[in-house]
Design a protein around this motif. Structure first.
Motif, PDB file in Angstrom:
ATOM      1  N   ARG A 138       4.656 -11.740  -4.098  1.00  0.00           N
ATOM      2  CA  ARG A 138       3.367 -11.861  -5.223  1.00  0.00           C
ATOM      3  C   ARG A 138       2.364 -10.770  -4.804  1.00  0.00           C
ATOM      4  NH1 ARG A 138       0.759 -16.252  -7.787  1.00  0.00           N
ATOM      5  NH2 ARG A 138      -1.015 -15.052  -8.689  1.00  0.00           N
ATOM      6  N   MET A 139       2.233 -10.432  -3.361  1.00  0.00           N
ATOM      7  CA  MET A 139       1.255  -9.237  -3.180  1.00  0.00           C
ATOM      8  C   MET A 139       1.738  -8.042  -3.726  1.00  0.00           C
ATOM      9  SD  MET A 139      -0.315 -10.160   0.763  1.00  0.00           S
ATOM     10  CE  MET A 139       1.276 -10.160   1.573  1.00  0.00           C
ATOM     11  N   LEU A 140       3.095  -7.963  -3.592  1.00  0.00           N
ATOM     12  CA  LEU A 140       3.524  -6.503  -4.295  1.00  0.00           C
ATOM     13  C   LEU A 140       3.280  -6.341  -5.787  1.00  0.00           C
ATOM     14  CD1 LEU A 140       7.090  -6.059  -2.308  1.00  0.00           C
ATOM     15  CD2 LEU A 140       4.603  -5.368  -1.476  1.00  0.00           C
TER      16      LEU A 140
ATOM     17  N   ASP B 185       1.225  -8.200  -7.672  1.00  0.00           N
ATOM     18  CA  ASP B 185      -0.081  -8.416  -7.924  1.00  0.00           C
ATOM     19  C   ASP B 185      -0.708  -6.800  -7.573  1.00  0.00           C
ATOM     20  OD1 ASP B 185      -0.366 -10.941  -8.319  1.00  0.00           O
ATOM     21  OD2 ASP B 185      -1.576 -11.564  -6.663  1.00  0.00           O
TER      22      ASP B 185
END
Lengths: 249, 249, 249, 249
Positions: free
Chosen positions: C129-131, C133
């Motif tokens: 999710r961080m990637l 986002d």
């Protein structure tokens, strides 16, 4: 004692200021400096580096103290693990122990073969010649401590709980094999002291005096402190030839 | 054509099998192999490497094709960025272009000074001597392509949309400065062909024949295929001395 | 057979051309692409990557196949050794096996604890999710091979001397623990198939068809081939939901 | 003054000894510690780190002060350049400024977009949650200096030639944008102070007292000094909630 300490502090600060000015100049001109610091355990390498670098630019100064090589590194070209740390333009790199492990602890402790030892003594000048031909300023320093002073410092270290992480399983060997280390040092000086990469010896039984003279010597080599700095004391800082017969044994 | 292709495929596969066996042996014995592949644009380096490495062990084989040096790297010791890629025990490293950029594209295109060029020609044998003294097996290959064949391949490349990422802004220079590249090659061979690090020339106008002979030569140097392998064709694979007068110009 | 091969070759070349055009566009716009390729042994990961990347830009494409973690790495944050390989602007990174080792080989072979396994299934979506986002395009592919086809390929591998370096001590386990691997796959799909990081399944018993469809799927996600490209075959490329009940077991 | 200095020296040495014992214990048990040190310019980060690490194990301690990101790094996942520095078993890593640049200097100076700033405030707790779930001990410290004390220290810095390399082009901005930095700090504390990764505030106008309390706090968190150590002064070391209304502005 108080007075002497005050004089030392004042002198040290003056030298550190000259170091700052000199480094501003090496940065501005994109010079690359390699300082190799060698010497027996307790000879004062860490303490000297701490004073030398205290006000130097963190971004352009690196102190390199490599851990024991990994199995993979052991199987590589001997100089391979040192090369990535060599300086780019404007940088000063201080090796706290260096490739000269193979002319000191390794042959004395049997960590390399006699062939590897001999090969190293052939290779070190070749390697350094390439670096200096490339324009790198190379300063090689041997911190020379006497048997008596080393014994005293090792004893202190053993009982000082703050020095817990300075203790090494090799400390006992440093004393037991003092003569073997002396022989290795002599052979190293004989075979790797070259015009393009000379060794300078610093007598280090008196720590504070040694630190001041070490910094003075570096400033003298770089020759740009822009101030009146006392020359290194010729009884404490010697070139390799003059040191013969005066080295600790 | 079909028949010739079939024969090539069969021969290639036999050689690739010998490569696999030989590498199993270099791994088992912890040998370190460096293969330097040099040659003009379109000389067939990528294609040869692809066939050579197709069945080699991914974990013990590295193909190194360094990008243009960064500003920081440009200010470092010239060999510094190549050294971290040298092999550990059991590894084979193939340099797709190498430190010899400074004896080819750099002087021809004016990317280095004449002094840097001269210094490199002095340093390369010193550097390689240290590697081979350390036991690294060094195989230096020059893929020699004729002016006519290069022109043909560059033309094909320009119109083939699959080769879009092979196109380079230097392609036009490869042709325009063909003679300068020839001169640089001759000087490189003159000054860096040494007994401990010889150059081998491979005529590469016929791609497939060149690939087979390149692999045969490597197998011959490593000398452990454990099978009957035809020797490299002496009209296609030449040592540097014999190549004189036969190199493309 | 010959005809089929010709049709495959023609189709593959057309797709590779579309890959080249699409990559030119991702480079121009500074896009970052991560392709995660997972699947049982012999599912065809290497072969698919070879065709996918054949004409891609060597400078902007990296295939990452990490070796077994070192002791030091094992003690670090689990994702730590993968992070340095993530793409910069314009780069495409293909993970040939990835962090999902901890949802496959590790729990099946007992290389991690049940707690580490559960933690990973919680962390993988957080990490991804961080990637995503951050704007990274993430394509996760599961190559699904049947028990029968795997058995056939493993058998071939054992007798083909060219595939010597493909053999692994885990090959026997791949068959013996086929069901455990199926269960691990199902749990992985259940817990890590998310809207922002979906899994796509590719049936791979027919290698050539699988390769074509894999490339078609990637082109469809990136959506910029600039040409008429046939859509991936919906019987071969399935999203995770539709794949239920159709996966190999 | 002399007396006070003596008391400080004695107290510092006692704390450093406790640090040595505690680190011996973290090493023995393979614990991983991350200390994040944030604060305005001149808040005393360097000085505190120097005292904290003076006798720590050089091999198991790293101080990480990353330079400005390169263009390539700027285009990568924001946390990517920090991740390689995270600790392995037994290691303590001290970040002298950290990923929180994106909640301080970057938004205040306009080095990131408002979207990147907002994304960071969402991501930082996610990222830290993964680290702490993995067992890493995370200690986040904000060194809080008043406007008046900062002005005094910046002035001293400008006239002290030994601090030449401490000067930064951003020093003037530190004063001019004092309020903006206060707002950024407040928002950072509001959004990233979590149970699993709390912020601790240390009032730092009195340097020496701040250093002692910082070390006391770290020892308290690690909870294994094995000695009678005075608790951190609750007027100097505050948790984020209690600090509200008492922070410098």
């Amino acid at each position: 004692m108080g007075k002497k300490t005050d004089a030392y502090d004042a002198e040290l600060e003056q030298l550190q200021l000259a170091v700052v000015k000199t480094q501003a100049w090496t940065i501005e001109h994109g010079l690359r400096v390699v300082i190799v610091l060698e010497g027996r355990d307790t000879a004062g390498k860490d303490g000297a580096i701490k004073r030398l670098t205290e006000y130097m630019s963190p971004r352009q100064t690196r102190v390199v103290a490599l851990p024991k090589p990994s199995d993979r590194e052991t199987s590589q070209w001997y100089f391979q693990r040192y090369v990535p740390h060599l300086p780019a333009a404007g940088e000063t790199v201080i090796f706290n122990r260096s490739w000269y492990n193979r002319a000191g602890v390794e042959p004395v402790m049997g960590y390399c073969t006699p062939e590897q030892y001999a090969q190293f003594l052939t290779d070190a000048p070749r390697f350094e010649r390439m670096l200096t031909d490339d324009g790198i300023i190379l300063i090689k320093l041997w911190l020379d401590i006497s048997r008596k002073e080393q014994a005293k410092r090792l004893k202190e270290r053993r009982v000082d709980p703050l020095k817990r992480f300075k203790l090494s399983s090799l400390d006992a060997e440093a004393e037991a094999r003092f003569d073997a280390y002396s022989d290795a040092r002599d052979r190293m000086l004989d075979e790797t002291d070259r015009a393009f990469a000379p060794w300078t010896i610093i007598a280090t039984d008196d720590k504070k005096t040694a630190r001041l003279n070490l910094i003075r010597h570096i400033l003298k080599v770089l020759d740009h402190c822009g101030e009146e700095i006392a020359a290194p004391d010729p009884d404490i800082v010697l070139d390799s030839d003059k040191a013969k017969g005066r080295l600790a044994r």
